[in-house]
Design an enzyme around this catalytic site. Sequence first.
Site, PDB file in Angstrom:
ATOM      1  N   LYS A 105      28.129  34.181  30.435  1.00 47.09           N
ATOM      2  CA  LYS A 105      29.445  34.130  31.068  1.00 47.09           C
ATOM      3  C   LYS A 105      29.266  33.721  32.526  1.00 47.09           C
ATOM      4  O   LYS A 105      28.609  34.398  33.304  1.00 47.09           O
ATOM      5  CB  LYS A 105      30.144  35.491  31.003  1.00 47.09           C
ATOM      6  CG  LYS A 105      31.481  35.497  31.747  1.00 47.09           C
ATOM      7  CD  LYS A 105      32.043  36.893  31.920  1.00 47.09           C
ATOM      8  CE  LYS A 105      33.250  36.854  32.855  1.00 47.09           C
ATOM      9  NZ  LYS A 105      33.774  38.203  33.156  1.00 47.09           N
TER      10      LYS A 105
ATOM     11  N   GLY B 120      40.148  43.763  37.995  1.00 45.58           N
ATOM     12  CA  GLY B 120      40.296  45.173  38.345  1.00 45.58           C
ATOM     13  C   GLY B 120      41.686  45.594  38.773  1.00 45.58           C
ATOM     14  O   GLY B 120      41.899  46.758  39.118  1.00 45.58           O
TER      15      GLY B 120
ATOM     16  N   ALA C 182      40.068  39.451  32.762  1.00 42.64           N
ATOM     17  CA  ALA C 182      40.475  40.054  34.040  1.00 42.64           C
ATOM     18  C   ALA C 182      41.962  40.364  34.086  1.00 42.64           C
ATOM     19  O   ALA C 182      42.801  39.561  33.671  1.00 42.64           O
ATOM     20  CB  ALA C 182      40.108  39.182  35.230  1.00 42.64           C
ATOM     21  N   GLY C 183      42.278  41.555  34.601  1.00 42.93           N
ATOM     22  CA  GLY C 183      43.655  41.946  34.858  1.00 42.93           C
ATOM     23  C   GLY C 183      44.307  42.810  33.806  1.00 42.93           C
ATOM     24  O   GLY C 183      45.372  43.382  34.037  1.00 42.93           O
TER      25      GLY C 183
ATOM     26  N   ASN D  84      36.799  45.237  31.153  1.00 43.30           N
ATOM     27  CA  ASN D  84      35.851  46.283  31.541  1.00 43.30           C
ATOM     28  C   ASN D  84      36.581  47.441  32.206  1.00 43.30           C
ATOM     29  O   ASN D  84      36.638  48.554  31.687  1.00 43.30           O
ATOM     30  CB  ASN D  84      34.778  45.710  32.461  1.00 43.30           C
ATOM     31  CG  ASN D  84      33.664  46.700  32.786  1.00 43.30           C
ATOM     32  OD1 ASN D  84      32.757  46.381  33.539  1.00 43.30           O
ATOM     33  ND2 ASN D  84      33.681  47.899  32.233  1.00 43.30           N
ATOM     34  N   THR D  85      37.190  47.169  33.368  1.00 44.12           N
ATOM     35  CA  THR D  85      37.806  48.238  34.161  1.00 44.12           C
ATOM     36  C   THR D  85      38.893  48.980  33.395  1.00 44.12           C
ATOM     37  O   THR D  85      39.028  50.199  33.529  1.00 44.12           O
ATOM     38  CB  THR D  85      38.386  47.665  35.464  1.00 44.12           C
ATOM     39  OG1 THR D  85      37.387  46.892  36.130  1.00 44.12           O
ATOM     40  CG2 THR D  85      38.842  48.780  36.395  1.00 44.12           C
TER      41      THR D  85
END
Length: 259
Positions: free
Chosen positions: A100, A161, A187-188, A209-210
């Site tokens: 990635k 995040g 993301a997001g 992830n987050t």
Amino acid sequence: MDTLNIAGKSYHSRLLVGTGKYKDFTETRAAIDASGAQIVTVAIRRTNIGQNAGEASLLDYLPPEEFTYLPNTAGCYSADDAVRTLRLARELLDGHKLVKLEVLGDPRTLYPNMIETLKAAETLVKDGFDVMVYCSDDPIIAKQLEDIGCCAVMPLASLIGSGMGILNPWNLQIIIENANIPVLVDAGVGTASDAAIAMELGCQGVLMNTAIAAARDPILMASAMKRAVEAGRDAYLAGRMPKKLYSAAPSSPTSGMIE
């Protein structure tokens, strides 16, 4: 069977999960198991996968025989740094090619630097890597990355995040319509409904992830994300009904009613 196909390999899970921000590797493993993810991302600059002798290694908790590793370039701000990092990952993972790419523009927003990303992508593809690439939600840039030879494009839904969800579904739809390679939201994502919406729009998968690691109960959230991605994919394949302000046709028949 409906599968996600990346670089010649098929996966039954369309949820890709990061391995950072958990309290320890034990929680990481539990969350990954609950998510059902088969592809796991790892930040080479932040996570030990053998480069730090004597320290606990993620490889002991998530064996490469069980999971497909997706080394990423989190923390890189130039094409040269990203390329160097992924070449190191290839050495540490015995010639592993699926990676990635992310080249960041600034440390505050973590928005991608697309000039450097394009440069790195071109080098990595020529070097034999299978490149999944984090990018802005610009349809022109996404197509250029495909033309370079990336095996998947991963436009952000909102800032890394942030948990803000999908802020521009229209650009995302244009990217999906024009792509001949998998499009995954990266993301997001903040909660399960965000993941479901991404899949309903036609994304091939979601990377996060987050949203899991920072939840009050990461294991339960991982399970929720698994179900959301599956439900969103099913809804996309089923095809939603048209949106209407109101319907002149009642759902129950009116003919034959007793006056």
